[in-house]
Scaffold this active site. Structure first.
Site, PDB file in Angstrom:
ATOM      1  N   CYS A 158       0.805  -1.222   0.000  1.00 18.54           N
ATOM      2  CA  CYS A 158       0.000   0.000   0.000  1.00 18.54           C
ATOM      3  C   CYS A 158       0.835   1.267   0.000  1.00 18.54           C
ATOM      4  CB  CYS A 158      -0.939  -0.004   1.202  1.00 18.54           C
ATOM      5  SG  CYS A 158      -1.953  -1.491   1.292  1.00 18.54           S
ATOM      6  N   HIS A 298      -2.758   7.744   6.487  1.00 13.33           N
ATOM      7  CA  HIS A 298      -3.027   6.451   5.857  1.00 13.33           C
ATOM      8  C   HIS A 298      -4.438   6.007   6.234  1.00 13.33           C
ATOM      9  CE1 HIS A 298      -2.008   2.907   3.677  1.00 13.33           C
ATOM     10  NE2 HIS A 298      -2.126   2.113   4.716  1.00 13.33           N
ATOM     11  N   GLU A 309      -0.824   5.063  13.791  1.00 12.27           N
ATOM     12  CA  GLU A 309      -0.451   6.275  13.064  1.00 12.27           C
ATOM     13  C   GLU A 309      -0.669   7.527  13.901  1.00 12.27           C
ATOM     14  OE1 GLU A 309      -1.072   8.431   8.715  1.00 12.27           O
ATOM     15  OE2 GLU A 309      -2.402   6.780   9.313  1.00 12.27           O
ATOM     16  N   LYS A 330      -9.499   8.101   2.648  1.00 16.40           N
ATOM     17  CA  LYS A 330      -9.930   6.719   2.369  1.00 16.40           C
ATOM     18  C   LYS A 330     -11.341   6.471   2.847  1.00 16.40           C
ATOM     19  CE  LYS A 330      -5.449   4.324   2.408  1.00 16.40           C
ATOM     20  NZ  LYS A 330      -4.570   5.456   2.772  1.00 16.40           N
ATOM     21  N   HIS A 335      -9.705   2.019   0.032  1.00 20.27           N
ATOM     22  CA  HIS A 335      -8.249   1.854   0.004  1.00 20.27           C
ATOM     23  C   HIS A 335      -7.824   1.415  -1.390  1.00 20.27           C
ATOM     24  CE1 HIS A 335      -4.235   1.183   1.013  1.00 20.27           C
ATOM     25  NE2 HIS A 335      -4.346   0.512   2.125  1.00 20.27           N
ATOM     26  N   PHE A 398       1.735  -3.523   3.897  1.00 18.18           N
ATOM     27  CA  PHE A 398       2.117  -4.835   4.409  1.00 18.18           C
ATOM     28  C   PHE A 398       3.615  -5.056   4.200  1.00 18.18           C
ATOM     29  CE2 PHE A 398      -2.287  -7.057   3.766  1.00 18.18           C
ATOM     30  CZ  PHE A 398      -2.777  -6.360   4.850  1.00 18.18           C
TER      31      PHE A 398
END
Length: 412
Positions: A158, A298, A309, A330, A335, A398
């Site tokens: 991502c 994010h 975060e 998002k 996403h 990831f």
């Protein structure tokens, strides 16, 4: 930055996307790209009314996976927006670095399903390999415009397009290019994409209310919403842009990438890696934390990621964190995986331009998580007016991949 283009679940161009963001519109709905009736998650953030044949010949379009078609669509808008005249440019000095997490997953799955359901005869399509390999986003953009500079694709889950943009910035700084076409795209709303993320328990299963399923920072969040789309940015060396009379949208002031080195899929819970990449980006930009007014987080709407975060932001800013405007777009786009960094960088540019902080939608009164500090300005549900000097955009993937970009307003 002299050109931007986007194709997203909330708009097939930057103006359409940005208007929807300001209005807090959701692009999430029932899956139409395949029959998801038997899946735990039956909704996604799909691009709507996309017709690649308005851009290229149908015969040529069939040679591209959907993720590459989306890349071409975003690149076309960005190139037109930049007003680059390729008759006057040195094609050897224009490169492409593109991000994607999965590449041609639609093609990969489709070809294997056809083989398994067949009689065992290996009847694979002649474009199976070139449609599925992940470098074809950057390849097809260069083919379309005759760009002969450095060219490759980046895969960092991502954080793919965030990493791609950072690499493009470095290419210009190192004198290897005058102009870089960069960004990312993804098209993973497939049986394997949704089924795989379901198996990981990563996706929301709020099938009764898809449009409100992406709810970053709310206690009831239960996973991210898979989306598709693309974002493209044209980066130019400053003097090159000035010489040709380009309209400069914003300055890409700094970028940084690093790794958590913690877990295959989970974020480092104390936010150390995320905090460090933000600090590195600030150093790269020659800015201090107090110079940043807005952070496009994010913010995926996962139980662990959202907390990590925000914890990282408080590590970097301390008490000054309460001055920041913070939001997750998002909540509206879903996403976009490998495309998300580019789309959110574009949202940050537009926020600077218009003095508008896009909202984090879908938060309800009484849906507060004890692990989240709600004194932070998380810009719930409605856009906010605010003059901004610089904005930060974060992406984490990831494998522990982290990317941070800083865009700065250009004073006229």
């Amino acid at each position: 930055m002299t050109g931007i283009g986007a194709i997203t679940p909330i708009g097939n161009s930057v103006p359409e996307m940005w208007q929807a963001m300001k209005e807090g519109k959701s692009g999430v709905g029932p899956i139409t790209l395949f029959d998801a009736a038997n899946f735990k998650t039956q909704f996604a953030a799909e691009v709507k009314d996309f017709d690649i044949t308005t851009i290229m010949d149908r015969k040529e379009a069939r040679k591209l996976d959907r993720y590459a078609q989306l890349a071409i669509a975003a690149a076309k808008e960005a190139m037109e927006h930049s007003r680059l005249n390729m008759q006057e440019e040195d094609a050897d000095r224009i490169g492409v670095i593109w991000g994607t997490g999965m590449g041609g997953l639609t093609t990969l799955l489709g070809e294997h399903v056809d083989f398994v359901q067949g009689d065992g005869t290996p009847r694979f399509g002649p474009f199976y390999i070139p449609k599925s390999i992940p470098n074809m986003g950057s390849a097809h953009i260069s083919l379309l415009y005759g760009l002969k500079g450095l060219n490759y694709s980046v895969s960092a889950a991502c954080a793919s397009s965030g990493n791609a943009i950072a690499a493009a910035l470095d290419a210009i700084r190192l004198g290897r290019a005058d102009v870089m076409v960069t960004g990312g795209s993804e098209a993973c709303i497939t049986t394997g994409g949704v089924g795989g993320f379901n198996a990981m328990r990563a996706l929301s299963t709020r099938n009764d209310s898809p449009e409100t399923a992406c709810r970053p920072y709310s206690k009831s969040r239960d996973g991210f919403i898979i989306g598709e789309g693309a974002g493209c940015l044209i980066l130019e060396e400053y003097e090159h842009a000035v010489r040709r009379g380009a309209t400069i949208l914003a300055e890409l002031a700094g970028a940084a990438t690093n790794a958590d080195a913690y877990h295959m899929t989970a974020p480092e819970p104390t936010g150390q890696g995320a905090a460090r990449v933000m600090q590195l980006a600030l150093q790269d930009a020659g800015l201090r934390p107090e110079d940043i007014d807005y952070i496009n987080t994010h913010g995926t709407s996962t139980p662990l990621g959202d907390v990590a975060e925000l914890t990282a932001i408080k590590q970097v800013w301390g008490e000054d964190a309460y001055r920041l405007s913070i939001s997750s777009t998002k909540s509206m786009t879903g996403h976009l995986l490998g495309g998300t960094g580019a789309v959110e960088a574009i949202a940050s540019i537009m926020a600077l331009r218009d003095g508008v902080v896009p909202p984090t939608i879908n938060h309800e009164e009484g849906d507060e998580d004890e692990n989240i500090d709600y004194k932070l300005n998380l810009t719930f549900n409605q856009a906010q007016k605010r003059e901004m000097r610089a904005a930060m955009s974060n992406n984490f993937g990831f494998g522990g991949h982290n990317a941070c970009l800083i865009v700065k307003k250009v004073e006229k």
